[in-house]
Design a protein around this motif. Structure first.
Motif, PDB file in Angstrom:
ATOM      1  N   HIS A   2      15.858   9.456  -1.906  1.00  0.00           N
ATOM      2  CA  HIS A   2      16.913   8.594  -2.416  1.00  0.00           C
ATOM      3  C   HIS A   2      16.420   7.181  -2.745  1.00  0.00           C
ATOM      4  O   HIS A   2      17.143   6.393  -3.321  1.00  0.00           O
ATOM      5  N   VAL A   3      15.207   6.873  -2.342  1.00  0.00           N
ATOM      6  CA  VAL A   3      14.670   5.537  -2.576  1.00  0.00           C
ATOM      7  C   VAL A   3      13.913   5.546  -3.904  1.00  0.00           C
ATOM      8  O   VAL A   3      12.952   6.279  -4.080  1.00  0.00           O
ATOM      9  N   ARG A   4      14.388   4.736  -4.823  1.00  0.00           N
ATOM     10  CA  ARG A   4      13.744   4.642  -6.125  1.00  0.00           C
ATOM     11  C   ARG A   4      12.604   3.630  -6.062  1.00  0.00           C
ATOM     12  O   ARG A   4      12.641   2.691  -5.259  1.00  0.00           O
ATOM     13  N   PRO A   5      11.609   3.777  -6.904  1.00  0.00           N
ATOM     14  CA  PRO A   5      10.527   2.790  -6.944  1.00  0.00           C
ATOM     15  C   PRO A   5      11.051   1.374  -7.162  1.00  0.00           C
ATOM     16  O   PRO A   5      10.546   0.423  -6.562  1.00  0.00           O
ATOM     17  N   SER A   6      12.085   1.237  -7.984  1.00  0.00           N
ATOM     18  CA  SER A   6      12.627  -0.105  -8.250  1.00  0.00           C
ATOM     19  C   SER A   6      13.263  -0.712  -6.998  1.00  0.00           C
ATOM     20  O   SER A   6      13.221  -1.933  -6.810  1.00  0.00           O
ATOM     21  N   ASP A   7      13.843   0.128  -6.124  1.00  0.00           N
ATOM     22  CA  ASP A   7      14.404  -0.368  -4.865  1.00  0.00           C
ATOM     23  C   ASP A   7      13.304  -0.932  -3.982  1.00  0.00           C
ATOM     24  O   ASP A   7      13.426  -2.026  -3.409  1.00  0.00           O
ATOM     25  N   ALA A   8      12.236  -0.158  -3.856  1.00  0.00           N
ATOM     26  CA  ALA A   8      11.119  -0.588  -3.009  1.00  0.00           C
ATOM     27  C   ALA A   8      10.463  -1.842  -3.582  1.00  0.00           C
ATOM     28  O   ALA A   8      10.125  -2.772  -2.840  1.00  0.00           O
ATOM     29  N   ARG A   9      10.287  -1.888  -4.890  1.00  0.00           N
ATOM     30  CA  ARG A   9       9.667  -3.061  -5.531  1.00  0.00           C
ATOM     31  C   ARG A   9      10.512  -4.305  -5.284  1.00  0.00           C
ATOM     32  O   ARG A   9       9.988  -5.375  -4.986  1.00  0.00           O
ATOM     33  N   LEU A  10      11.829  -4.166  -5.397  1.00  0.00           N
ATOM     34  CA  LEU A  10      12.720  -5.297  -5.132  1.00  0.00           C
ATOM     35  C   LEU A  10      12.522  -5.816  -3.706  1.00  0.00           C
ATOM     36  O   LEU A  10      12.374  -7.019  -3.498  1.00  0.00           O
ATOM     37  N   CYS A  11      12.515  -4.912  -2.734  1.00  0.00           N
ATOM     38  CA  CYS A  11      12.325  -5.336  -1.339  1.00  0.00           C
ATOM     39  C   CYS A  11      10.998  -6.046  -1.146  1.00  0.00           C
ATOM     40  O   CYS A  11      10.917  -7.067  -0.459  1.00  0.00           O
ATOM     41  N   LEU A  12       9.944  -5.515  -1.752  1.00  0.00           N
ATOM     42  CA  LEU A  12       8.623  -6.134  -1.611  1.00  0.00           C
ATOM     43  C   LEU A  12       8.573  -7.515  -2.258  1.00  0.00           C
ATOM     44  O   LEU A  12       8.054  -8.463  -1.667  1.00  0.00           O
ATOM     45  N   ILE A  32       9.791   0.134   2.070  1.00  0.00           N
ATOM     46  CA  ILE A  32      10.937  -0.680   2.485  1.00  0.00           C
ATOM     47  C   ILE A  32      10.941  -0.864   3.999  1.00  0.00           C
ATOM     48  O   ILE A  32      11.245  -1.949   4.496  1.00  0.00           O
ATOM     49  N   THR A  33      10.565   0.162   4.734  1.00  0.00           N
ATOM     50  CA  THR A  33      10.483   0.039   6.194  1.00  0.00           C
ATOM     51  C   THR A  33       9.489  -1.055   6.576  1.00  0.00           C
ATOM     52  O   THR A  33       9.723  -1.817   7.524  1.00  0.00           O
ATOM     53  N   SER A  34       8.407  -1.178   5.831  1.00  0.00           N
ATOM     54  CA  SER A  34       7.430  -2.234   6.104  1.00  0.00           C
ATOM     55  C   SER A  34       8.034  -3.617   5.908  1.00  0.00           C
ATOM     56  O   SER A  34       7.691  -4.557   6.633  1.00  0.00           O
ATOM     57  N   THR A  35       8.971  -3.753   4.943  1.00  0.00           N
ATOM     58  CA  THR A  35       9.596  -5.072   4.758  1.00  0.00           C
ATOM     59  C   THR A  35      10.497  -5.406   5.944  1.00  0.00           C
ATOM     60  O   THR A  35      10.632  -6.573   6.311  1.00  0.00           O
ATOM     61  N   ARG A  36      11.086  -4.383   6.548  1.00  0.00           N
ATOM     62  CA  ARG A  36      11.868  -4.631   7.765  1.00  0.00           C
ATOM     63  C   ARG A  36      10.933  -5.037   8.903  1.00  0.00           C
ATOM     64  O   ARG A  36      11.255  -5.927   9.686  1.00  0.00           O
ATOM     65  N   ASP A  37       9.763  -4.410   8.965  1.00  0.00           N
ATOM     66  CA  ASP A  37       8.774  -4.795   9.973  1.00  0.00           C
ATOM     67  C   ASP A  37       8.331  -6.243   9.773  1.00  0.00           C
ATOM     68  O   ASP A  37       8.106  -6.973  10.748  1.00  0.00           O
ATOM     69  N   ARG A  56       0.831  -1.206   0.000  1.00  0.00           N
ATOM     70  CA  ARG A  56       0.000   0.000   0.000  1.00  0.00           C
ATOM     71  C   ARG A  56       0.865   1.256   0.000  1.00  0.00           C
ATOM     72  O   ARG A  56       0.573   2.217  -0.716  1.00  0.00           O
ATOM     73  N   HIS A  57       1.962   1.250   0.780  1.00  0.00           N
ATOM     74  CA  HIS A  57       2.887   2.389   0.746  1.00  0.00           C
ATOM     75  C   HIS A  57       3.471   2.558  -0.657  1.00  0.00           C
ATOM     76  O   HIS A  57       3.595   3.675  -1.159  1.00  0.00           O
ATOM     77  N   PHE A  58       3.822   1.450  -1.270  1.00  0.00           N
ATOM     78  CA  PHE A  58       4.386   1.502  -2.613  1.00  0.00           C
ATOM     79  C   PHE A  58       3.393   2.141  -3.585  1.00  0.00           C
ATOM     80  O   PHE A  58       3.743   3.037  -4.353  1.00  0.00           O
ATOM     81  N   ASP A  59       2.156   1.660  -3.536  1.00  0.00           N
ATOM     82  CA  ASP A  59       1.124   2.179  -4.438  1.00  0.00           C
ATOM     83  C   ASP A  59       0.889   3.676  -4.236  1.00  0.00           C
ATOM     84  O   ASP A  59       0.532   4.385  -5.173  1.00  0.00           O
ATOM     85  N   ALA A  60       1.117   4.154  -3.008  1.00  0.00           N
ATOM     86  CA  ALA A  60       0.931   5.571  -2.692  1.00  0.00           C
ATOM     87  C   ALA A  60       2.175   6.398  -3.005  1.00  0.00           C
ATOM     88  O   ALA A  60       2.182   7.621  -2.808  1.00  0.00           O
ATOM     89  N   GLY A  61       3.242   5.749  -3.480  1.00  0.00           N
ATOM     90  CA  GLY A  61       4.466   6.460  -3.808  1.00  0.00           C
ATOM     91  C   GLY A  61       5.376   6.714  -2.613  1.00  0.00           C
ATOM     92  O   GLY A  61       6.336   7.469  -2.715  1.00  0.00           O
ATOM     93  N   ASN A  62       5.104   6.065  -1.496  1.00  0.00           N
ATOM     94  CA  ASN A  62       5.919   6.207  -0.283  1.00  0.00           C
ATOM     95  C   ASN A  62       6.933   5.059  -0.241  1.00  0.00           C
ATOM     96  O   ASN A  62       6.755   4.080   0.485  1.00  0.00           O
TER      97      ASN A  62
END
Length: 126
Positions: free
Chosen positions: A97-107, A33-38, A22-28
């Motif tokens: 500094h966090v690119r969408p591709s970085d977040a997508r990879l983590c998810l 990525i913080t959610s993946t750590r959670d 949901r954060h990803f979809d909202a552009g956050n």
């Protein structure tokens, strides 16, 4: 996509992953990525994993892998990679500094990791 919990992965863990998407979809992306750590921390807590007794050890014990079984190294390497990946992102100084591709990879790695751990932990032992 969210992994199937298969009764092994607690719903609280899955909820954190859903939050990440949901954060990803909202552009956050940083929050994603913080959610993946959670997710990782919730999974560790649910399995009573520690730094000295990580999830890789718990899975190895559940599967009864011999000391010379090459799957042991794979599990340790996979857990190490996943831990590093989910720990690095939230430490960026700014979300810019966090690119969408970085977040997508983590998810995607998190979803795949949970799916695999769920399957391994639900595997009957002899």
């Amino acid at each position: 996509a969210l992994p199937r919990a298969q009764g092994v992965i607690p719903q609280t863990v899955i909820k954190f992953l859903d939050e990440g998407f949901r954060h990803f979809d909202a552009g956050n992306y940083r929050e994603s990525i913080t959610s993946t750590r959670d997710v990782r921390k919730a999974l560790e807590n649910s399995l009573k994993a520690t730094k000295q007794h990580p999830i890789a050890d718990i899975v190895i014990e559940k599967l009864g892998l011999a000391a010379d079984d090459p799957r042991r190294e794979f599990l340790f390497d996979a857990w190490s990679y996943y831990s590093k990946l989910t720990n690095t992102g939230p430490h960026f100084e700014s979300g810019e500094h966090v690119r969408p591709s970085d977040a997508r990879l983590c998810l995607e790695v998190t979803a795949s990791f949970l799916e695999n751990i769920g399957r391994l932990l639900s595997t009957p032992t002899n």
